[in-house]
Write an enzyme that holds these catalytic residues in place. Structure first.
Site, PDB file in Angstrom:
ATOM      1  N   LEU A 160      45.553  37.292  42.760  1.00 30.29           N
ATOM      2  CA  LEU A 160      46.846  37.172  43.426  1.00 30.29           C
ATOM      3  C   LEU A 160      46.726  38.022  44.645  1.00 30.29           C
ATOM      4  CD1 LEU A 160      49.140  36.517  40.693  1.00 30.29           C
ATOM      5  CD2 LEU A 160      49.332  34.904  42.297  1.00 30.29           C
ATOM      6  N   ASP A 161      47.373  37.608  45.113  1.00 26.59           N
ATOM      7  CA  ASP A 161      47.565  38.776  46.908  1.00 26.59           C
ATOM      8  C   ASP A 161      48.439  40.409  46.509  1.00 26.59           C
ATOM      9  OD1 ASP A 161      46.328  37.889  48.736  1.00 26.59           O
ATOM     10  OD2 ASP A 161      48.121  36.322  49.186  1.00 26.59           O
ATOM     11  N   PRO A 162      48.415  41.496  47.126  1.00 26.12           N
ATOM     12  CA  PRO A 162      49.495  42.361  45.863  1.00 26.12           C
ATOM     13  C   PRO A 162      51.252  41.994  46.318  1.00 26.12           C
ATOM     14  CG  PRO A 162      47.234  43.332  47.430  1.00 26.12           C
ATOM     15  CD  PRO A 162      47.153  41.924  47.572  1.00 26.12           C
TER      16      PRO A 162
END
Length: 320
Positions: free
Chosen positions: A47-49
């Site tokens: 998951l992206d930041p």
């Protein structure tokens, strides 16, 4: 409770995390390695930041099945902003272009989204973890290189608009925010859907928020925060429970258990795809698939243990 001493003795299993915004998936793994007192922790899909929501972790031997979990379908809720293009296709990137989206109607949005459902070819986001000549695409982009990725087949099972709103910020009266819900195959980039939807109207688009609500059979209502786990380390499901949840079950005889735990093939079961081969106690010995009249091991989860003499009459048990 101290994170350095609370996680021992839980055994292998799956932990479903509600990832907070601002942390990388690797940050979450590193924190859980301390909580569970083991280096053997991994995740089943980045998951992206900026994104929040379901991040599935494997602990101990459960890391062996993370590749199978990573290929499961996923669900998201997101907000897409039409009228602005950014360098990363999400809110963390540099604003590159603003084009009025005032002319975009609800009917046009519904038509454009309809074209993005089903089996499609999607060009992944250039700011992704896909490797180009051995290097991550996002690193090349950050260094100023132009990255062109090939379109890949993905499936969008559901892409629904929950709400259409004008941009809320001062000076953004010409942008449109779409709250959407997406159910898709593994490998789909929601940022790319935002980009492609904006491109369909010639106004650009990017994500302003993203929350993953499901990975395979694991949903947000099963997830714990990192603070919860630091206070009381626990598994969402044991390794055996996870395998029996995800795959059909085949009960093995005693002789089949011995063969399977040693990685030897046994007679096929006539079950499509991967299945969980378990002993009389419900312990999943291996994940198997049929290949003709015999089985093939996908992963052996409980390998055979052998007794060995280690001197002075002491006998030890090791994993063969």
């Amino acid at each position: 409770m101290s994170e350095s001493s609370t996680g021992a003795g839980l055994g292998p299993g799956i932990v479903v995390i509600d990832k907070p915004s601002g942390m990388t998936s690797h940050d979450v793994v590193a924190r859980c390695r301390r909580i569970f007192c083991t280096r053997r922790v991994g995740h089943a899909g980045t998951l992206d930041p900026m994104a929040t929501g379901v991040l599935v972790l494997g602990v101990d031997r459960a890391t062996k099945i993370l590749g199978l979990l990573a290929g499961a379908s996923k669900e998201y809720v997101a907000t897409i902003r039409l009228g602005q293009t950014t360098s990363t296709e999400d809110a963390e990137g540099e604003l590159l272009q603003c084009v009025s989206a005032r002319h975009v109607t609800d009917e046009a949005i519904a038509t454009a989204i309809g074209r993005l459902r089903g089996d499609i070819k999607q060009v992944p986001s250039a700011v992704s973890a896909i490797k180009v000549d051995g290097r991550r695409a996002y690193r090349l982009v950050r260094e100023g290189h132009v990255v062109e990725l090939q379109a890949r087949p993905v499936r969008i099972d559901r892409f629904e608009v929950l709400a259409v709103r004008p941009g809320p910020e001062v000076g953004l009266a010409d942008v449109i925010d779409l709250d959407v819900e997406v159910e898709c195959s593994s490998g789909t980039y929601i940022r790319a859907l935002a980009r492609d939807l904006g491109d369909a109207f010639g106004v650009g688009g990017h994500l302003t928020s993203l929350r993953r609500t499901r990975v395979g059979r694991f949903e947000l209502d099963q997830a714990w925060s990192l603070e919860d786990l630091a206070e009381l380390p626990r598994l969402s499901r044991t390794l055996d429970e996870t395998c029996l949840l995800m795959f059909p079950r085949r009960d093995l005889t005693v002789s089949e258990v011995e063969a399977t735990s040693n990685g030897r093939p046994i007679s096929s079961a006539g079950i499509d795809g991967i299945y969980a081969a378990s002993d009389a106690d419900g312990r999943v010995i291996a994940l198997l698939r049929d290949e003709g009249p015999r089985t093939k091991s996908v992963v052996v989860l409980h390998p055979v243990f052998v007794r060995v003499s280690i001197g002075r009459g002491i006998v030890g048990v090791i994993e063969a």
